[in-house]
Design an enzyme around this catalytic site. Structure first.
Site, PDB file in Angstrom:
ATOM      1  CG  HIS A   1      10.812-126.717  42.813  1.00 21.72           C
ATOM      2  ND1 HIS A   1      11.493-125.631  43.308  1.00 21.72           N
ATOM      3  CD2 HIS A   1      11.554-127.799  43.130  1.00 21.72           C
ATOM      4  CE1 HIS A   1      12.597-126.027  43.902  1.00 21.72           C
ATOM      5  NE2 HIS A   1      12.670-127.351  43.814  1.00 21.72           N
TER       6      HIS A   1
ATOM      7  CE  LYS B   1      20.841-124.783  64.025  1.00 23.54           C
ATOM      8  NZ  LYS B   1      21.934-125.654  64.415  1.00 23.54           N
TER       9      LYS B   1
ATOM     10  NE  ARG C   1      17.979-130.740  39.091  1.00 33.26           N
ATOM     11  CZ  ARG C   1      17.954-130.023  40.215  1.00 33.26           C
ATOM     12  NH1 ARG C   1      17.723-128.741  40.157  1.00 33.26           N
ATOM     13  NH2 ARG C   1      18.158-130.586  41.383  1.00 33.26           N
TER      14      ARG C   1
ATOM     15  CB  SER D   1      16.401-124.032  45.345  1.00 31.35           C
ATOM     16  OG  SER D   1      15.095-124.360  44.970  1.00 31.35           O
TER      17      SER D   1
HETATM   18  O1  PNS Z   1      14.530-130.042  47.437  1.00 29.29           O
HETATM   19  P1  PNS Z   1      15.424-131.041  48.093  1.00 29.29           P
HETATM   20  O2  PNS Z   1      16.345-130.367  49.062  1.00 29.29           O
HETATM   21  O3  PNS Z   1      16.141-131.909  47.113  1.00 29.29           O
HETATM   22  O4  PNS Z   1      14.436-131.982  48.945  1.00 29.29           O
HETATM   23  C1  PNS Z   1      14.961-133.092  49.619  1.00 29.29           C
HETATM   24  C2  PNS Z   1      13.878-133.791  50.449  1.00 29.29           C
HETATM   25  C3  PNS Z   1      13.287-132.834  51.474  1.00 29.29           C
HETATM   26  C4  PNS Z   1      12.778-134.292  49.524  1.00 29.29           C
HETATM   27  C5  PNS Z   1      14.610-134.977  51.097  1.00 29.29           C
HETATM   28  O5  PNS Z   1      15.740-134.504  51.766  1.00 29.29           O
HETATM   29  C6  PNS Z   1      13.742-135.743  52.062  1.00 29.29           C
HETATM   30  O6  PNS Z   1      12.935-136.545  51.645  1.00 29.29           O
HETATM   31  N1  PNS Z   1      13.920-135.444  53.372  1.00 29.29           N
HETATM   32  C7  PNS Z   1      13.151-136.047  54.422  1.00 29.29           C
HETATM   33  C8  PNS Z   1      14.016-136.911  55.317  1.00 29.29           C
HETATM   34  C9  PNS Z   1      14.051-138.327  54.805  1.00 29.29           C
HETATM   35  O7  PNS Z   1      13.027-138.975  54.605  1.00 29.29           O
HETATM   36  N2  PNS Z   1      15.282-138.819  54.595  1.00 29.29           N
HETATM   37  C10 PNS Z   1      15.511-140.127  54.051  1.00 29.29           C
HETATM   38  C11 PNS Z   1      15.523-140.092  52.531  1.00 29.29           C
HETATM   39  S1  PNS Z   1      15.744-141.683  51.824  1.00 29.29           S
END
Ligand code: PNS
Length: 160
Positions: free
Chosen positions: A17, A41, A90, A126
């Protein structure tokens, strides 16, 4: 001024990251690292803890700030004058990341750029770090030292 967002769960933040954040900060004027709060959760760290860790790690870059976000990423982008979403990619991420990038662009027109993950971090996520640490493996190589220590301590306290 070009403003990018590096969004993620960062539970916990890894070297992969931080590499993407640093590379983004080199090519745009301002970076907002957005810590998602719509999470399972059973997250290891609270959103506030993740913001604190990232704020400490990103303090070395003067054009990077860290914020919490909830709801849609595109709404966060609109509210914060974000021009571009920057994501590390990735090999295994491609299908889902492409789908999210296209959905986000369809929703508000905000575009996404992908930075290929640095080869040395290509296998780090992660979720794998949490799994390895939970099963007693050594994760020091994948995280900043302080965060690796906090991760192992949190898992030990959960398992106690
Ligand atoms: O580190 P991650 O878990 O891959 O992050 C994912 C994240 C938080 C970037 C993604 O889930 C996100 O953008 N969530 C916000 C909700 C949203 O906008 N959803 C629609 C995506 S097209």
């Amino acid at each position: 001024m070009t403003r990018a967002v590096c969004p993620g769960s960062f539970d916990p933040v890894t070297h992969g990251h931080l590499d993407v954040i640093e590379r983004t900060a080199r090519v745009v004027e301002h970076v907002v690292v957005a810590v998602g709060t719509n999470m399972a959760k059973n997250a290891l760290f609270t959103p506030d803890e993740r913001v604190e860790m990232l704020t400490e790690e990103c303090g070395r870059w003067s054009n990077v700030e860290v914020r919490l976000f909830s709801g849609l990423l595109v709404d966060f982008c609109a509210a914060n004058d974000i021009d571009i979403i920057s994501k590390g990619l990735r090999g295994t991420d491609f299908g889902y990341e492409l789908q999210m990038a296209q959905m986000n662009r369809q929703l508000t027109g905000v575009d996404t750029v992908f930075l290929p993950t640095a080869p040395q971090w290509a296998f780090v996520s992660s979720s794998l770090v949490r799994e390895v640490a939970t099963l007693g493996g050594d994760v020091m190589a994948f995280l900043p030292a302080r965060i690796a220590t906090q991760t192992m301590a949190r898992i030990a306290s959960r398992n106690a």
